[in-house]
Design a protein around this motif. Structure first.
Motif, PDB file in Angstrom:
ATOM      1  N   VAL A 217       0.872  -0.617  -9.481  1.00  0.00           N
ATOM      2  CA  VAL A 217       0.750  -1.944  -8.875  1.00  0.00           C
ATOM      3  C   VAL A 217       0.990  -1.836  -7.378  1.00  0.00           C
ATOM      4  O   VAL A 217       1.690  -0.939  -6.892  1.00  0.00           O
ATOM      5  CB  VAL A 217       1.740  -2.964  -9.489  1.00  0.00           C
ATOM      6  N   ASP A 218       0.402  -2.770  -6.661  1.00  0.00           N
ATOM      7  CA  ASP A 218       0.640  -2.928  -5.228  1.00  0.00           C
ATOM      8  C   ASP A 218       1.104  -4.358  -5.023  1.00  0.00           C
ATOM      9  O   ASP A 218       0.491  -5.297  -5.551  1.00  0.00           O
ATOM     10  CB  ASP A 218      -0.634  -2.641  -4.436  1.00  0.00           C
ATOM     11  N   THR A 219       2.194  -4.541  -4.290  1.00  0.00           N
ATOM     12  CA  THR A 219       2.770  -5.864  -4.144  1.00  0.00           C
ATOM     13  C   THR A 219       3.196  -6.122  -2.709  1.00  0.00           C
ATOM     14  O   THR A 219       3.491  -5.185  -1.961  1.00  0.00           O
ATOM     15  CB  THR A 219       3.990  -6.037  -5.082  1.00  0.00           C
ATOM     16  N   ASP A 220       3.212  -7.388  -2.336  1.00  0.00           N
ATOM     17  CA  ASP A 220       3.706  -7.795  -1.032  1.00  0.00           C
ATOM     18  C   ASP A 220       5.073  -8.469  -1.125  1.00  0.00           C
ATOM     19  O   ASP A 220       5.790  -8.551  -0.126  1.00  0.00           O
ATOM     20  CB  ASP A 220       2.738  -8.787  -0.372  1.00  0.00           C
ATOM     21  N   GLY A 221       5.431  -8.968  -2.326  1.00  0.00           N
ATOM     22  CA  GLY A 221       6.569  -9.874  -2.416  1.00  0.00           C
ATOM     23  C   GLY A 221       7.843  -9.318  -3.004  1.00  0.00           C
ATOM     24  O   GLY A 221       8.852 -10.024  -3.020  1.00  0.00           O
ATOM     25  N   LEU A 222       7.849  -8.087  -3.513  1.00  0.00           N
ATOM     26  CA  LEU A 222       9.088  -7.530  -4.065  1.00  0.00           C
ATOM     27  C   LEU A 222       9.872  -6.815  -2.976  1.00  0.00           C
ATOM     28  O   LEU A 222       9.310  -6.260  -2.040  1.00  0.00           O
ATOM     29  CB  LEU A 222       8.769  -6.572  -5.215  1.00  0.00           C
ATOM     30  N   ARG A 223      11.194  -6.817  -3.127  1.00  0.00           N
ATOM     31  CA  ARG A 223      12.061  -6.239  -2.098  1.00  0.00           C
ATOM     32  C   ARG A 223      12.406  -4.787  -2.442  1.00  0.00           C
ATOM     33  O   ARG A 223      12.736  -4.478  -3.590  1.00  0.00           O
ATOM     34  CB  ARG A 223      13.360  -7.033  -1.982  1.00  0.00           C
ATOM     35  N   PRO A 224      12.375  -3.902  -1.444  1.00  0.00           N
ATOM     36  CA  PRO A 224      12.819  -2.523  -1.679  1.00  0.00           C
ATOM     37  C   PRO A 224      14.313  -2.390  -1.418  1.00  0.00           C
ATOM     38  O   PRO A 224      14.927  -3.230  -0.745  1.00  0.00           O
ATOM     39  CB  PRO A 224      12.023  -1.730  -0.633  1.00  0.00           C
ATOM     40  N   THR A 225      14.903  -1.331  -1.959  1.00  0.00           N
ATOM     41  CA  THR A 225      16.271  -0.995  -1.605  1.00  0.00           C
ATOM     42  C   THR A 225      16.286  -0.363  -0.211  1.00  0.00           C
ATOM     43  O   THR A 225      15.240  -0.143   0.402  1.00  0.00           O
ATOM     44  CB  THR A 225      16.862  -0.009  -2.616  1.00  0.00           C
ATOM     45  N   ALA A 226      17.487  -0.059   0.298  1.00  0.00           N
ATOM     46  CA  ALA A 226      17.595   0.479   1.653  1.00  0.00           C
ATOM     47  C   ALA A 226      16.857   1.802   1.810  1.00  0.00           C
ATOM     48  O   ALA A 226      16.283   2.090   2.861  1.00  0.00           O
ATOM     49  CB  ALA A 226      19.067   0.658   2.023  1.00  0.00           C
ATOM     50  N   SER A 227      16.826   2.615   0.757  1.00  0.00           N
ATOM     51  CA  SER A 227      16.131   3.896   0.834  1.00  0.00           C
ATOM     52  C   SER A 227      14.625   3.741   0.657  1.00  0.00           C
ATOM     53  O   SER A 227      13.880   4.703   0.856  1.00  0.00           O
ATOM     54  CB  SER A 227      16.663   4.847  -0.248  1.00  0.00           C
TER      55      SER A 227
ATOM     56  N   TYR B 291      14.582  -3.680  -5.455  1.00  0.00           N
ATOM     57  CA  TYR B 291      15.858  -4.390  -5.407  1.00  0.00           C
ATOM     58  C   TYR B 291      15.932  -5.350  -6.587  1.00  0.00           C
ATOM     59  O   TYR B 291      15.019  -6.152  -6.818  1.00  0.00           O
ATOM     60  CB  TYR B 291      15.969  -5.149  -4.084  1.00  0.00           C
ATOM     61  N   ALA B 292      16.998  -5.255  -7.365  1.00  0.00           N
ATOM     62  CA  ALA B 292      17.130  -6.080  -8.566  1.00  0.00           C
ATOM     63  C   ALA B 292      17.573  -7.487  -8.176  1.00  0.00           C
ATOM     64  O   ALA B 292      18.740  -7.715  -7.861  1.00  0.00           O
ATOM     65  CB  ALA B 292      18.132  -5.452  -9.530  1.00  0.00           C
ATOM     66  N   ASP B 293      16.646  -8.429  -8.167  1.00  0.00           N
ATOM     67  CA  ASP B 293      16.969  -9.814  -7.852  1.00  0.00           C
ATOM     68  C   ASP B 293      16.193 -10.734  -8.795  1.00  0.00           C
ATOM     69  O   ASP B 293      15.528 -10.278  -9.729  1.00  0.00           O
ATOM     70  CB  ASP B 293      16.658 -10.127  -6.386  1.00  0.00           C
TER      71      ASP B 293
ATOM     72  N   GLY C 261       0.787  -1.227   0.000  1.00  0.00           N
ATOM     73  CA  GLY C 261       0.000   0.000   0.000  1.00  0.00           C
ATOM     74  C   GLY C 261       0.814   1.269   0.000  1.00  0.00           C
ATOM     75  O   GLY C 261       0.333   2.315  -0.454  1.00  0.00           O
ATOM     76  N   MET C 262       2.055   1.239   0.501  1.00  0.00           N
ATOM     77  CA  MET C 262       2.887   2.442   0.578  1.00  0.00           C
ATOM     78  C   MET C 262       3.637   2.642  -0.736  1.00  0.00           C
ATOM     79  O   MET C 262       4.238   1.700  -1.268  1.00  0.00           O
ATOM     80  CB  MET C 262       3.892   2.321   1.731  1.00  0.00           C
ATOM     81  N   LEU C 263       3.596   3.869  -1.260  1.00  0.00           N
ATOM     82  CA  LEU C 263       4.311   4.141  -2.506  1.00  0.00           C
ATOM     83  C   LEU C 263       5.806   3.912  -2.319  1.00  0.00           C
ATOM     84  O   LEU C 263       6.426   4.467  -1.416  1.00  0.00           O
ATOM     85  CB  LEU C 263       4.069   5.588  -2.953  1.00  0.00           C
ATOM     86  N   LEU C 264       6.355   3.091  -3.201  1.00  0.00           N
ATOM     87  CA  LEU C 264       7.789   2.821  -3.169  1.00  0.00           C
ATOM     88  C   LEU C 264       8.520   3.652  -4.210  1.00  0.00           C
ATOM     89  O   LEU C 264       9.565   4.231  -3.940  1.00  0.00           O
ATOM     90  CB  LEU C 264       8.034   1.328  -3.428  1.00  0.00           C
ATOM     91  N   SER C 265       7.973   3.720  -5.416  1.00  0.00           N
ATOM     92  CA  SER C 265       8.645   4.451  -6.493  1.00  0.00           C
ATOM     93  C   SER C 265       7.628   4.922  -7.516  1.00  0.00           C
ATOM     94  O   SER C 265       6.636   4.235  -7.788  1.00  0.00           O
ATOM     95  CB  SER C 265       9.682   3.558  -7.184  1.00  0.00           C
ATOM     96  N   GLU C 266       7.876   6.111  -8.059  1.00  0.00           N
ATOM     97  CA  GLU C 266       7.075   6.640  -9.165  1.00  0.00           C
ATOM     98  C   GLU C 266       7.772   6.440 -10.500  1.00  0.00           C
ATOM     99  O   GLU C 266       7.219   6.765 -11.549  1.00  0.00           O
ATOM    100  CB  GLU C 266       6.813   8.129  -8.968  1.00  0.00           C
ATOM    101  N   GLN C 267       9.013   5.924 -10.482  1.00  0.00           N
ATOM    102  CA  GLN C 267       9.802   5.763 -11.703  1.00  0.00           C
ATOM    103  C   GLN C 267      10.389   4.358 -11.777  1.00  0.00           C
ATOM    104  O   GLN C 267      11.561   4.175 -12.075  1.00  0.00           O
ATOM    105  CB  GLN C 267      10.932   6.803 -11.742  1.00  0.00           C
TER     106      GLN C 267
END
Length: 619
Positions: free
Chosen positions: A310-320, A325-327, A288-294
């Motif tokens: 999109v809204d997701t539960d399973g993708l990883r964010p970077t530290a910021s 996170y590219a995996d 639900g929380m915006l991670l990135s607009e780009q």
């Protein structure tokens, strides 16, 4: 086990909090605006922790924007021990347990339920404030007192116990006193905009209250999660969401659903052509929380004709927490979403041909990019794709019905050289100079057996032009001799033919390889030593360009009868110059000089002829 060295003493790192805050603001976070995201995130995680203890617990976040900014949640709250552990220890997170169990404080719920993972969120508030006040009451400990924690950017903090009336119900209130240089980030209008941007898809109620007491709910259930009265009502709801999010009305909406990573959302098809180099601008929300607009890495590069939410539960964010996170998981999601968009494309030909035509009229370049590597899409859509041809902009299927043999010009210049003449001669030529076009046309026989495709050779066009009566060519022999001398300086030959349209006096036939060879030869002649030897070793036999004069054109017939040599030279230069201009390729310096010279010479001949025709007239 070895004994410790008595000369060695143990120490702990000393943390310069101001230096750490500077590091966060200049190197980790892209903007001070993330402070509100971190506060909302902590509130959501606190509510998730309380709901793990009591599924019926209230779930609300209220942001007050006045001289001070406060964020209040109905979450699990903190005990005094929690405050010392989590607020006063940099990098310590209350969300680190990976086994999914609650600890004694009630904070370590299943880690997958939390947005934050790095334990540095509260520090982001020091980017806009020198002091943070946290008033909290734990829901996990019955009868827990109200605790106030007050921390400063200089690293000092105080803790005290407040009367129960200070916070009657469990939860937490965070108060920021903004610095003067950061006051713009805590103004009511800015806070409302930030809350809407970051929290529009949060699953708990988020309300912003301004100084006048006006309350604004900033989040709602996204349209793809709602029930609608009909498919048409659902399409309209998605289109409304696109307009409010991206400010355009989509050509169509493609719903996205990947249950394995908890991803739901929609890809909106752009109504206008988009450059392939433009960043896509996908909006990715994490729980639900915006991670990135780009998040342009969310989709394959060829899918630049859509913008996603999109809204997701399973993708990883970077530290910021401002990018993905590219995996391997992200790569698999990207491929799966690409398949979904491709399936939408291939399905259009059967379900909605009219929409397919509108889509291809706008985004044919994107489809061509995809079709080069996707055999199924190639078979399905290649006949529908428009190409520039000697019959105009038509689909390849329509063009192939009229021309069993399709010739492909390698460059836009070559196509423009021959298009008028080839069209009049009945030749079917496709402009293969645009991105992807030549490769795709050559694959036509794979899906349309019996079609024949070949690269255009200028000699093919010459062969389809009618020869001139030998008597007429003999009468023009002197003119042609001078003409060959004139254009020979440009590595060009001259031929006299009859062709349509008769309004075209001359045609310049050339190709890129021949021009490259002539350029190489010229450089070799001008170079010295080793460089000349290297260029000389690359010598290849390349056909000369050919200036084809149209004997059906009245101007050419009159020119071929001229006996005055200087006028013949000027006429030939003018005809060559016009033919070069029609190719629309960049002019050589010598060609520009020739065009200018021929124009002035013709003007001079015209004025001289006028004076000779009227010798007795007054000036």
């Amino acid at each position: 086990m070895s004994e410790p060295d008595p000369t060695t003493s143990a120490h702990t790192f000393q943390v310069d909090l101001r230096g750490l805050v500077d590091l966060l603001s200049h190197h980790l976070y892209s903007s001070p605006r993330v402070y509100l995201r971190e506060l909302l995130q902590n509130s959501v995680d606190a509510i998730s922790a309380r709901r793990a203890l009591d599924p019926t617990a209230p779930a609300a976040i209220t942001v007050h924007a006045d001289d001070e900014l406060t964020v209040t949640d109905t979450g699990v709250g903190l005990t005094e021990a929690d405050v010392h552990t989590f607020l006063a220890t940099i990098g310590r997170s209350s969300k680190r347990d990976a086994d999914g169990r609650l600890d004694g404080t009630g904070l370590a719920a299943a880690r997958g339920d939390f947005i934050g993972q790095f334990g540095i969120g509260l520090l982001a508030c020091f980017v806009v404030a020198d002091e943070i006040t946290v008033v909290t009451r734990s829901a996990a400990t019955p009868g827990a007192p109200v605790i106030e924690w007050r921390g400063g950017s200089d690293g000092r903090y105080t803790i005290r116990t407040l009367p129960a009336a200070a916070k009657p119900e469990p939860g937490t209130t965070v108060t920021l006193t903004p610095r003067a240089d950061a006051a713009e980030w805590t103004r009511a209008g800015q806070v409302l905009e930030l809350a809407r941007n970051y929290g529009s898809l949060l699953r708990h109620e988020v309300t912003v209250v301004d100084a006048a007491g006006n309350r604004t709910r900033v989040n709602a259930t996204p349209p793809w999660e709602q029930r609608h009265a009909s498919p048409q009502a659902r399409r309209e709801a998605l289109a409304d969401h696109c307009r409010s999010t991206f400010d355009f009305t989509p050509l169509d909406s493609i719903e996205l659903d990947l249950p394995l990573v908890g991803l739901r959302g929609v890809a909106y098809v752009l109504p206008d052509a988009a450059p392939t180099s433009r960043r896509a601008g996908h909006r990715v929300h994490l729980k639900g929380m915006l991670l990135s607009e780009q998040a342009d890495e969310l989709l394959p590069e060829w899918a630049f004709f859509v913008r996603c939410v999109v809204d997701t539960d399973g993708l990883r964010p970077t530290a910021s927490r401002e990018a993905l996170y590219a995996d391997e998981t992200l790569a698999a999601v990207r491929d799966a979403l690409g398949v979904r968009i491709r399936d939408w494309l291939t399905g259009l030909s059967a379900s909605d041909p009219a929409l397919l035509h509108r889509f291809l009229g706008v985004h044919h370049l994107a489809v061509k990019a995809l079709a080069r590597y996707d055999d199924e899409l190639l078979r399905m859509l290649l006949p529908w794709l428009p190409f520039e041809t000697t019959d105009g902009n038509v689909t390849l299927d329509e063009f192939a019905r009229s021309h069993p043999v399709i010739l492909v010009a390698r460059t836009v210049e070559e196509f423009r050289q021959v298009a008028p003449i080839a069209g009049a001669a009945g030749l079917g030529v496709v402009n293969g100079g645009y991105t992807y076009d030549r490769d795709l046309v050559h694959r036509l026989p794979e899906i349309r057996p019996g079609s024949s495709v070949a690269d255009l050779d200028p000699g093919t066009v010459t062969a389809h032009l009618d020869t001139v009566d030998p008597a007429a060519e003999l009468a023009a022999a002197a003119f042609l001799t001078v003409a060959r001398e004139v254009v020979g300086r440009f590595d060009c030959d001259v031929a006299l033919r009859s062709f349509h349209p008769t309004s075209a006096p001359a045609l310049l036939l050339d190709n890129r390889e021949a021009r490259h060879e002539r350029t190489r030869a010229r450089l070799a002649d001008e170079a010295d030593g080793l460089w000349a030897d290297i260029l000389g070793s690359l010598r290849a036999e390349a056909p000369r360009a050919q200036l084809v004069l149209n004997h059906l054109n009245p101007l050419v017939r009159r020119a071929s009868s001229i006996t005055h040599r200087d006028l013949v030279v000027t006429a030939v230069e003018a005809l060559y110059g016009q033919a070069v201009l029609l190719t629309r390729r960049p002019l050589l310096a010598s060609e520009s000089a020739l065009i200018n010279r021929s124009f002035i010479s013709l003007l001079d001949h015209a004025m001289l002829g006028h004076e000779t025709a009227a010798p007795g007239k007054d000036a």
